[in-house]
Design a protein around this motif. Structure first.
Motif, PDB file in Angstrom:
ATOM      1  N   SER A  29      55.585  33.196 -22.362  1.00  0.00           N
ATOM      2  CA  SER A  29      54.510  32.429 -21.728  1.00  0.00           C
ATOM      3  C   SER A  29      55.057  31.592 -20.581  1.00  0.00           C
ATOM      4  CB  SER A  29      53.785  31.548 -22.746  1.00  0.00           C
ATOM      5  OG  SER A  29      54.598  30.494 -23.189  1.00  0.00           O
ATOM      6  N   GLY A  30      56.293  31.077 -20.724  1.00  0.00           N
ATOM      7  CA  GLY A  30      56.917  30.317 -19.645  1.00  0.00           C
ATOM      8  C   GLY A  30      57.137  31.168 -18.404  1.00  0.00           C
ATOM      9  N   ILE A  31      57.513  32.419 -18.609  1.00  0.00           N
ATOM     10  CA  ILE A  31      57.708  33.349 -17.494  1.00  0.00           C
ATOM     11  C   ILE A  31      56.382  33.603 -16.785  1.00  0.00           C
ATOM     12  CG2 ILE A  31      58.285  35.742 -16.889  1.00  0.00           C
ATOM     13  CD1 ILE A  31      60.388  35.586 -19.227  1.00  0.00           C
ATOM     14  N   TYR A  32      55.331  33.893 -17.569  1.00  0.00           N
ATOM     15  CA  TYR A  32      54.025  34.181 -16.973  1.00  0.00           C
ATOM     16  C   TYR A  32      53.421  32.955 -16.297  1.00  0.00           C
ATOM     17  CZ  TYR A  32      53.957  38.778 -19.193  1.00  0.00           C
ATOM     18  OH  TYR A  32      54.226  40.064 -19.575  1.00  0.00           O
ATOM     19  N   ARG A  33      53.706  31.764 -16.810  1.00  0.00           N
ATOM     20  CA  ARG A  33      53.191  30.538 -16.178  1.00  0.00           C
ATOM     21  C   ARG A  33      53.745  30.367 -14.765  1.00  0.00           C
ATOM     22  NH1 ARG A  33      50.527  27.108 -19.677  1.00  0.00           N
ATOM     23  NH2 ARG A  33      51.093  27.363 -21.863  1.00  0.00           N
ATOM     24  N   GLN A  34      54.954  30.852 -14.505  1.00  0.00           N
ATOM     25  CA  GLN A  34      55.590  30.684 -13.199  1.00  0.00           C
ATOM     26  C   GLN A  34      55.048  31.644 -12.138  1.00  0.00           C
ATOM     27  OE1 GLN A  34      57.584  28.078 -12.528  1.00  0.00           O
ATOM     28  NE2 GLN A  34      56.969  27.563 -14.613  1.00  0.00           N
ATOM     29  N   GLN A  35      54.343  32.668 -12.559  1.00  0.00           N
ATOM     30  CA  GLN A  35      53.876  33.678 -11.603  1.00  0.00           C
ATOM     31  C   GLN A  35      52.580  33.255 -10.926  1.00  0.00           C
ATOM     32  OE1 GLN A  35      53.650  37.127 -14.136  1.00  0.00           O
ATOM     33  NE2 GLN A  35      55.824  37.543 -13.928  1.00  0.00           N
ATOM     34  N   GLU A  36      52.454  33.659  -9.665  1.00  0.00           N
ATOM     35  CA  GLU A  36      51.230  33.403  -8.911  1.00  0.00           C
ATOM     36  C   GLU A  36      50.877  34.632  -8.094  1.00  0.00           C
ATOM     37  OE1 GLU A  36      50.422  30.370  -5.460  1.00  0.00           O
ATOM     38  OE2 GLU A  36      49.870  29.530  -7.421  1.00  0.00           O
ATOM     39  N   CYS A  37      49.606  34.957  -8.090  1.00  0.00           N
ATOM     40  CA  CYS A  37      49.120  36.120  -7.347  1.00  0.00           C
ATOM     41  C   CYS A  37      47.667  35.851  -6.973  1.00  0.00           C
ATOM     42  CB  CYS A  37      49.240  37.373  -8.226  1.00  0.00           C
ATOM     43  SG  CYS A  37      48.667  38.872  -7.426  1.00  0.00           S
ATOM     44  N   ILE A  38      47.420  35.591  -5.690  1.00  0.00           N
ATOM     45  CA  ILE A  38      46.059  35.370  -5.208  1.00  0.00           C
ATOM     46  C   ILE A  38      45.852  36.320  -4.035  1.00  0.00           C
ATOM     47  CG2 ILE A  38      44.398  33.681  -4.357  1.00  0.00           C
ATOM     48  CD1 ILE A  38      46.131  31.506  -5.704  1.00  0.00           C
ATOM     49  N   VAL A  39      45.205  37.450  -4.332  1.00  0.00           N
ATOM     50  CA  VAL A  39      45.150  38.571  -3.393  1.00  0.00           C
ATOM     51  C   VAL A  39      43.783  39.250  -3.443  1.00  0.00           C
ATOM     52  CG1 VAL A  39      46.139  40.854  -2.945  1.00  0.00           C
ATOM     53  CG2 VAL A  39      47.625  39.011  -3.647  1.00  0.00           C
ATOM     54  N   VAL A  40      43.295  39.664  -2.277  1.00  0.00           N
ATOM     55  CA  VAL A  40      42.123  40.534  -2.209  1.00  0.00           C
ATOM     56  C   VAL A  40      42.630  41.970  -2.257  1.00  0.00           C
ATOM     57  CG1 VAL A  40      40.131  41.261  -0.838  1.00  0.00           C
ATOM     58  CG2 VAL A  40      40.837  38.853  -0.837  1.00  0.00           C
ATOM     59  N   VAL A  41      42.130  42.756  -3.207  1.00  0.00           N
ATOM     60  CA  VAL A  41      42.619  44.116  -3.444  1.00  0.00           C
ATOM     61  C   VAL A  41      42.117  45.056  -2.362  1.00  0.00           C
ATOM     62  CG1 VAL A  41      42.630  46.057  -5.061  1.00  0.00           C
ATOM     63  CG2 VAL A  41      42.673  43.711  -5.937  1.00  0.00           C
TER      64      VAL A  41
END
Length: 145
Positions: A29-41
């Protein structure tokens, strides 16, 4: 004598058997908390692996074309819900993955063996009159008869 196929298959089966045990949910969960992805597909790329999340899109903040190529099993579970034109919102520090469609927002909560986040799914849908309707799917909820 073990055949060539057997020499490859046996270690693969061992790896598969032992790699699926003892998942450290807090660490993951700590690994996933660090990820960011804000994208229009723009384009969902075809992948044969359950671990490859690949798509082309436009970064919302940068307005630049970007390639998302994550070896991320959690993200891959959302591929059936994604379409060209959707906006993906996974903010750093959060354990939710959101898909913004034209008239709907799908929110997926991260889950690790039911230990973190739960298996809830929410959506906001607009009716023909522009009213927002909130929906929650909770697999643990049971009505008493």
């Amino acid at each position: 004598m073990i055949s060539r196929k057997g020499r490859f298959l046996f270690p693969t089966l061992l790896l598969f058997t032992f790699s699926c045990e003892n998942i450290d949910c807090p660490q993951l969960s700590g690994i996933y908390r660090q990820q960011e992805c804000i994208v229009v597909v723009k384009q969902i790329l075809d992948s044969t692996s359950a671990y490859d999340f690949e798509l082309k899109g436009t970064g919302v903040a940068s307005q630049k074309d970007t390639l998302i190529d994550e070896g991320n099993r959690w993200y891959c579970t959302f591929l059936p819900y994604l379409s060209t034109g959707d906006t993906i919102v996974k903010k750093r520090g959060e354990l939710t993955f959101n898909i913004h469609k034209k008239d709907t927002i799908l929110t997926f909560y991260w889950d690790c063996e039911g230990k973190v986040g739960g298996k809830l799914m929410t959506a906001i849908v607009k009716d023909p009159f522009g009213n927002s309707i909130g929906l929650i799917y909770n697999p643990y909820f049971k009505l008493d008869n």
